[in-house]
Design a protein around this motif. Structure first.
Motif, mmCIF file in Angstrom:
data_model
loop_
_atom_site.group_PDB
_atom_site.id
_atom_site.type_symbol
_atom_site.label_atom_id
_atom_site.label_comp_id
_atom_site.label_asym_id
_atom_site.label_seq_id
_atom_site.Cartn_x
_atom_site.Cartn_y
_atom_site.Cartn_z
ATOM 1 N N LYS A 43 0.849 -1.192 0.000
ATOM 2 C CA LYS A 43 0.000 0.000 0.000
ATOM 3 C C LYS A 43 0.884 1.242 0.000
ATOM 4 C CE LYS A 43 -3.722 -2.263 2.553
ATOM 5 N NZ LYS A 43 -4.538 -2.255 3.807
ATOM 6 N N LYS A 44 0.471 2.235 -0.788
ATOM 7 C CA LYS A 44 1.235 3.478 -0.842
ATOM 8 C C LYS A 44 1.057 4.273 0.452
ATOM 9 C CE LYS A 44 1.014 4.081 -5.869
ATOM 10 N NZ LYS A 44 0.593 4.987 -6.967
ATOM 11 N N CYS A 45 2.117 4.937 0.869
ATOM 12 C CA CYS A 45 2.046 5.795 2.050
ATOM 13 C C CYS A 45 3.197 6.799 1.993
ATOM 14 C CB CYS A 45 2.107 4.983 3.344
ATOM 15 S SG CYS A 45 3.623 4.030 3.561
ATOM 16 N N TYR A 46 3.163 7.711 2.908
ATOM 17 C CA TYR A 46 4.248 8.685 3.033
ATOM 18 C C TYR A 46 4.849 8.510 4.422
ATOM 19 C CZ TYR A 46 6.862 13.061 2.674
ATOM 20 O OH TYR A 46 7.875 13.988 2.604
ATOM 21 N N GLY A 47 6.167 8.346 4.472
ATOM 22 C CA GLY A 47 6.813 8.074 5.745
ATOM 23 C C GLY A 47 7.701 9.209 6.223
ATOM 24 N N GLU A 48 7.709 9.421 7.527
ATOM 25 C CA GLU A 48 8.607 10.384 8.152
ATOM 26 C C GLU A 48 9.344 9.696 9.287
ATOM 27 O OE1 GLU A 48 6.655 14.802 7.480
ATOM 28 O OE2 GLU A 48 6.514 13.876 9.470
ATOM 29 N N LEU A 49 10.645 9.767 9.252
ATOM 30 C CA LEU A 49 11.457 9.250 10.350
ATOM 31 C C LEU A 49 11.692 10.393 11.324
ATOM 32 C CD1 LEU A 49 13.191 7.126 11.758
ATOM 33 C CD2 LEU A 49 15.086 7.772 10.249
ATOM 34 N N ARG A 50 11.019 10.325 12.454
ATOM 35 C CA ARG A 50 11.153 11.345 13.499
ATOM 36 C C ARG A 50 11.666 10.669 14.754
ATOM 37 N NH1 ARG A 50 8.619 16.311 12.826
ATOM 38 N NH2 ARG A 50 7.447 16.555 10.883
ATOM 39 N N GLY A 51 12.810 11.118 15.229
ATOM 40 C CA GLY A 51 13.422 10.428 16.363
ATOM 41 C C GLY A 51 13.694 8.995 15.958
ATOM 42 N N SER A 52 13.274 8.045 16.782
ATOM 43 C CA SER A 52 13.472 6.631 16.455
ATOM 44 C C SER A 52 12.161 5.973 16.047
ATOM 45 C CB SER A 52 14.066 5.900 17.669
ATOM 46 O OG SER A 52 13.217 6.049 18.803
ATOM 47 N N THR A 53 11.256 6.755 15.454
ATOM 48 C CA THR A 53 9.954 6.241 15.034
ATOM 49 C C THR A 53 9.666 6.643 13.589
ATOM 50 O OG1 THR A 53 9.089 6.442 17.297
ATOM 51 C CG2 THR A 53 7.480 6.222 15.528
ATOM 52 N N ILE A 54 9.156 5.694 12.800
ATOM 53 C CA ILE A 54 8.681 6.000 11.456
ATOM 54 C C ILE A 54 7.175 6.226 11.541
ATOM 55 C CG2 ILE A 54 8.417 5.206 9.078
ATOM 56 C CD1 ILE A 54 10.834 3.441 9.428
ATOM 57 N N PHE A 55 6.742 7.432 11.215
ATOM 58 C CA PHE A 55 5.322 7.748 11.179
ATOM 59 C C PHE A 55 4.848 7.597 9.736
ATOM 60 C CE2 PHE A 55 6.930 9.851 14.912
ATOM 61 C CZ PHE A 55 5.925 9.671 15.863
ATOM 62 N N LEU A 56 3.752 6.862 9.556
ATOM 63 C CA LEU A 56 3.219 6.594 8.225
ATOM 64 C C LEU A 56 1.914 7.355 8.025
ATOM 65 C CD1 LEU A 56 3.871 2.742 8.115
ATOM 66 C CD2 LEU A 56 5.244 4.549 7.054
ATOM 67 N N TYR A 57 1.811 8.064 6.910
ATOM 68 C CA TYR A 57 0.637 8.853 6.558
ATOM 69 C C TYR A 57 0.047 8.294 5.272
ATOM 70 C CZ TYR A 57 2.943 12.084 9.776
ATOM 71 O OH TYR A 57 3.557 12.633 10.874
ATOM 72 N N THR A 58 -1.264 8.452 5.106
ATOM 73 C CA THR A 58 -1.897 7.940 3.884
ATOM 74 C C THR A 58 -1.393 8.660 2.643
ATOM 75 O OG1 THR A 58 -3.768 9.424 4.279
ATOM 76 C CG2 THR A 58 -3.979 7.155 5.071
ATOM 77 N N ASP A 59 -1.022 9.929 2.803
ATOM 78 C CA ASP A 59 -0.382 10.661 1.703
ATOM 79 C C ASP A 59 0.415 11.823 2.287
ATOM 80 O OD1 ASP A 59 -2.052 13.079 1.906
ATOM 81 O OD2 ASP A 59 -3.628 11.864 1.015
ATOM 82 N N GLN A 60 1.082 12.536 1.430
ATOM 83 C CA GLN A 60 2.003 13.584 1.879
ATOM 84 C C GLN A 60 1.296 14.758 2.547
ATOM 85 O OE1 GLN A 60 4.647 14.785 -1.229
ATOM 86 N NE2 GLN A 60 5.876 16.133 0.065
ATOM 87 N N MET A 61 -0.006 14.957 2.277
ATOM 88 C CA MET A 61 -0.700 16.127 2.783
ATOM 89 C C MET A 61 -1.521 15.860 4.036
ATOM 90 S SD MET A 61 0.503 18.328 0.862
ATOM 91 C CE MET A 61 -0.408 19.691 1.579
ATOM 92 N N HIS A 62 -1.545 14.631 4.541
ATOM 93 C CA HIS A 62 -2.242 14.358 5.795
ATOM 94 C C HIS A 62 -1.353 14.758 6.968
ATOM 95 C CE1 HIS A 62 -5.446 12.200 3.753
ATOM 96 N NE2 HIS A 62 -6.044 12.017 4.917
ATOM 97 N N ASP A 63 -1.934 15.494 7.930
ATOM 98 C CA ASP A 63 -1.106 15.917 9.055
ATOM 99 C C ASP A 63 -1.194 14.972 10.243
ATOM 100 O OD1 ASP A 63 -3.636 16.463 9.875
ATOM 101 O OD2 ASP A 63 -3.395 18.639 10.007
ATOM 102 N N THR A 64 -2.090 13.965 10.173
ATOM 103 C CA THR A 64 -2.210 12.982 11.255
ATOM 104 C C THR A 64 -1.778 11.619 10.739
ATOM 105 O OG1 THR A 64 -4.067 14.208 12.193
ATOM 106 C CG2 THR A 64 -3.762 11.937 12.936
ATOM 107 N N TYR A 65 -0.846 10.988 11.432
ATOM 108 C CA TYR A 65 -0.333 9.701 10.971
ATOM 109 C C TYR A 65 -1.365 8.594 11.200
ATOM 110 C CZ TYR A 65 0.759 8.793 15.930
ATOM 111 O OH TYR A 65 0.679 8.614 17.291
ATOM 112 N N SER A 66 -1.302 7.564 10.358
ATOM 113 C CA SER A 66 -2.224 6.432 10.467
ATOM 114 C C SER A 66 -1.592 5.252 11.194
ATOM 115 C CB SER A 66 -2.685 5.990 9.078
ATOM 116 O OG SER A 66 -1.569 5.670 8.252
#
Length: 285
Positions: free
Chosen positions: A37-60
Motif C-alpha cells: 500500500k502506498k504511504c508517506y513516511g517520516e522518520l522522526r526520532g526513532s519512530t517512522i510515522f506513516l501517513y496515507t499521503d504527503q498532505m495528511h497531518d495525522t499519521y495512520s
C-alpha cells in the motif's frame, strides 16, 4: 483552500514533538498482506510515522525502531530495481518497498543509524549523505540521553556557617539530584537563565556529549551579563570540575557548593517557584 506542505509539516511537528530526520514516499505491507500500500513516511526520532499521503497531518500508523530486531534487504542492491526491506520488530514484521534504489539505500542508512545508534559500515551513499547521517546520529544520541531517566545520586550538603568542621566538609544526609538540575541543552539552559533572572543564575545539566554533567551560569558584570559553561566529569569517587586547576569533589551538591563559595555566594541555584494551596477542602456556604 488546500493546506500547504509547510503548514502540514508544522502540524506534524506539534503532534509528534520529535525531530524530523528523513521522509519520502514508501510502499508497505505487513506479514499476511498480499499487496503493498502506498504511504508517506517520516522518520522522526526513532519512530517512522506513516501517513496515507504527503498532505495528511495525522499519521495512520507508526513503527517504533527501538523494537527493531533486524532489517534485511530482500535482494542485493541494484541501481535499476526497487528495493524491499523486511523489518522485524519485537511485535510485528513489516516490509517497506522503495521504487528508487538510491532512496531505498538512504532509508536503510537512516533507519539503522537511529535504531542501533551506529552508522552502518557499508552504505552506497555519497559523502554528503554520510555527513548527514553523522549529524543525525549525534542529535539522536543527545535526544535519547535526555529522554532516559538519570540515576538517583546520593549527595551531601554544604555545611552551615555554624559548623565546626573546617574546610570543605560535607554531611551526607540527603539523596537525589539537586533541584537546579534540568535535562536541557546548553542553549536551552542559557535561555532559561536569560529570561528568568529572578529564579537564580546557575543550572546543572547533562553535558553536551550526554555522558557527564555541566554547569551553566550567568554572571552579572558591569559591562553586562555573561554566560559561562563548565564541564563536570563523573568518576568512581565523585566528580571532577574541569578548570585550569581541576577540582575533585565527592558529589553533585559539592559541585554546586564549589561555585557558590568561589563566587562568595553571589550565585544562586536556578529554582522555579512552586505554588501551594492554603485551604484544605471547600468552605461551607
Amino acid at each position: 483552500m488546500a493546506a500547504s506542505p509547510v503548514g502540514v509539516y508544522k502540524r506534524r511537528d506539534t503532534i509528534t514533538a520529535l525531530p524530523l530526520y528523513y521522509s519520502g514516499h514508501l510502499l508497505k505491507k505487513y506479514t499476511g498482506e498480499k499487496d503493498f500500500k502506498k504511504c508517506y513516511g517520516e522518520l522522526r526520532g526513532s519512530t517512522i510515522f506513516l501517513y496515507t499521503d504527503q498532505m495528511h497531518d495525522t499519521y495512520s500508523e507508526k513503527l517504533d525502531l527501538q523494537m527493531l530486531k533486524s532489517m534485511v534487504m530482500d535482494a542485493p542492491y541494484q541501481k535499476n530495481r526497487s528495493t524491499i526491506y523486511t523489518l522485524t520488530l519485537s511485535n510485528e514484521e513489516v516490509q517497506l518497498k522503495v521504487d528508487n534504489p538510491n532512496t531505498g539505500e538512504e532509508w536503510r542508512g537512516f533507519i539503522m543509524t537511529v535504531a542501533t545508534r551506529e552508522i552502518p559500515s557499508k552504505l552506497q551513499l555519497l559523502p554528503g549523505q554520510i555527513l548527514r547521517l553523522e549529524e543525525v546520529l549525534s542529535e539522536e544520541q543527545k535526544r535519547q540521553a535526555l529522554c532516559s531517566p538519570l540515576p538517583t545520586t546520593t549527595y551531601p550538603i554544604r555545611p552551615s556557617s555554624s559548623s565546626s568542621s573546617p574546610g570543605n566538609t560535607y554531611d551526607s544526609t540527603l539523596s537525589g539530584i539537586p533541584p537546579c538540575f534540568f535535562p536541557v541543552s546548553r542553549q536551552k539552559a542559557e535561555k532559561m537563565l536569560k529570561e528568568n533572572t529572578e529564579y537564580g543564575n546557575i543550572i546543572l545539566r547533562p553535558s553536551t556529549d550526554n555522558t557527564n554533567y555541566a554547569i551553566t551560569l550567568r554572571q552579572d558584570n558591569p559591562s553586562g551579563p555573561v554566560m559561562k559553561n563548565y564541564k563536570v566529569l563523573s568518576i568512581d569517587t565523585g566528580f571532577i570540575i574541569e578548570l585550569n586547576s581541576p577540582v575533585t569533589v565527592p558529589s553533585l551538591a559539592a559541585v554546586l557548593d564549589h561555585f557558590l563559595m568561589e563566587t562568595e555566594f553571589r550565585l544562586e541555584p536556578f529554582l522555579v517557584p512552586q505554588t501551594y494551596d492554603t485551604c484544605i477542602g471547600e468552605r461551607a456556604s
